[in-house]
Each structure stands twice: as C-alpha cells, then as structure tokens.
Write a protein that holds these residues in place. Structure first.
Motif, PDB file in Angstrom:
ATOM      1  N   VAL A  23       2.268   7.807   6.674  1.00 34.16           N
ATOM      2  CA  VAL A  23       1.822   6.963   5.680  1.00 34.16           C
ATOM      3  C   VAL A  23       1.508   7.513   4.541  1.00 34.16           C
ATOM      4  O   VAL A  23       1.157   8.477   4.303  1.00 34.16           O
ATOM      5  CB  VAL A  23       0.388   6.355   6.249  1.00 34.16           C
ATOM      6  CG1 VAL A  23       0.535   5.442   7.478  1.00 34.16           C
ATOM      7  CG2 VAL A  23      -0.541   7.461   6.515  1.00 34.16           C
ATOM      8  N   ALA A  25      -0.651   8.571   1.099  1.00 39.93           N
ATOM      9  CA  ALA A  25      -2.043   8.602   0.730  1.00 39.93           C
ATOM     10  C   ALA A  25      -2.215   8.803  -0.717  1.00 39.93           C
ATOM     11  O   ALA A  25      -1.293   9.538  -1.137  1.00 39.93           O
ATOM     12  CB  ALA A  25      -2.864   9.233   1.949  1.00 39.93           C
ATOM     13  N   PHE A  41      -5.820   5.178   1.249  1.00 41.55           N
ATOM     14  CA  PHE A  41      -4.773   4.630   1.885  1.00 41.55           C
ATOM     15  C   PHE A  41      -4.620   3.233   1.654  1.00 41.55           C
ATOM     16  O   PHE A  41      -5.249   2.421   1.548  1.00 41.55           O
ATOM     17  CB  PHE A  41      -5.286   4.631   3.540  1.00 41.55           C
ATOM     18  CG  PHE A  41      -5.352   6.109   3.975  1.00 41.55           C
ATOM     19  CD1 PHE A  41      -4.530   6.738   4.520  1.00 41.55           C
ATOM     20  CD2 PHE A  41      -6.768   6.497   4.093  1.00 41.55           C
ATOM     21  CE1 PHE A  41      -4.832   8.117   4.894  1.00 41.55           C
ATOM     22  CE2 PHE A  41      -6.941   7.917   4.606  1.00 41.55           C
ATOM     23  CZ  PHE A  41      -5.948   8.713   5.021  1.00 41.55           C
ATOM     24  N   ALA A  45      -0.923   0.463   4.919  1.00 39.01           N
ATOM     25  CA  ALA A  45      -1.262   1.576   6.117  1.00 39.01           C
ATOM     26  C   ALA A  45      -2.436   1.524   6.903  1.00 39.01           C
ATOM     27  O   ALA A  45      -2.805   2.411   7.667  1.00 39.01           O
ATOM     28  CB  ALA A  45      -1.230   2.735   5.116  1.00 39.01           C
ATOM     29  N   THR A  46      -3.164   0.563   6.662  1.00 35.78           N
ATOM     30  CA  THR A  46      -4.529   0.193   7.490  1.00 35.78           C
ATOM     31  C   THR A  46      -4.376  -0.921   8.446  1.00 35.78           C
ATOM     32  O   THR A  46      -3.370  -1.885   8.196  1.00 35.78           O
ATOM     33  CB  THR A  46      -5.586  -0.127   6.446  1.00 35.78           C
ATOM     34  OG1 THR A  46      -5.592  -1.266   5.822  1.00 35.78           O
ATOM     35  CG2 THR A  46      -5.716   1.009   5.199  1.00 35.78           C
TER      36      THR A  46
END
Length: 138
Positions: A23, A25, A41, A45-46
């Motif tokens: 992912v 970040a 993030f 990605a969440t």
C-alpha cells in the motif's frame, strides 16, 4: 526553505491473509509541529475507503528503529535486517505495516536537518497556541 517534509513510502500491509499487500503511504513532518510525524494512508488502502492519517512522536519512530517502542495507539519495532514494523491500534482493529528501515532513517535524517533533536521547543509558537486554546474555551 520549506518547513514541511513529505516522503512517499511503500508499506507492506500484514494481515491474516497470507498474501502481503503493498500500500502506498506518505510520511510527513511539519516544523510548526516539531515533535510529531504523520503517516497518511490514501483512501484505496483503507477499509473505510477514506484517507487515514496517524500522528505520533518523532521520538517514537526514532526509538522503534532500534528496539520495541510505544505502548499506545502506535507501536514501532525493528523486524529483520532492513524492516521496521509499525502497528496502528484503533477501536476497529489493528493494522500492521512493514517499511524499509532505510526509508525511515532517510526521512528522520531530513526532519533532523529541518529541526534538530532537542531543539524542537525553539519552533513552537506558545503564544499562538495559548491564544487558540483560550479562544476555544470561551
């Protein structure tokens, strides 16, 4: 000279699923908040589909490169040769990510060039912070 540092990092999300998910970040540091770093993030990605930002002490990140550090919502510890684990604890659960230690060291070095460790208090605007605090209290 900019007072904000941002650095993209590749985070490997560790989950119960045996696949490791990469992912994106972003690490951030702002001289106006000299004790803190942020890790953001992006929404994809969440779990909630919204951008998530965590703020924690720069000192915690530095300590966690060498030994387990943190007892609260954010914990940091070394893992293997060139990885560092960051754990983010929330009511919804815990997220664990691996990041290359070399990337974290490079980021911290850049923050230390902007605000040397031990000199953070010189970058605080206590009068402004107090005014804002009192404005909210009235």
């Amino acid at each position: 000279m900019s007072t904000v540092i941002e650095q993209a990092v590749e985070a490997r999300l560790i989950a119960s699923d045996p696949r490791v998910q990469i992912v994106p970040a972003m690490l951030g540091y702002d001289r106006e908040d000299p004790f803190a770093v942020r890790m953001v993030f992006p929404a994809p990605a969440t779990l909630e589909g919204v951008e998530v930002s965590w703020a924690f002490a720069r000192e915690l990140l530095e300590a966690g490169l060498e030994t387990s550090a943190g007892m609260g919502d954010v914990r940091v510890r070394p893992y293997g040769f060139d990885r560092t684990v960051l754990e983010f604890h929330a009511a919804e659960g815990t997220a664990m990510v691996h990041i290359r230690t070399s990337e974290l060291r490079r980021f911290l070095k850049r923050t230390q060039l902007l605000v040397p460790v031990g000199q953070e208090h010189h970058y605080l605007d206590l009068d402004e912070d107090l005014t804002e605090l009192l404005r909210d209290a009235c």
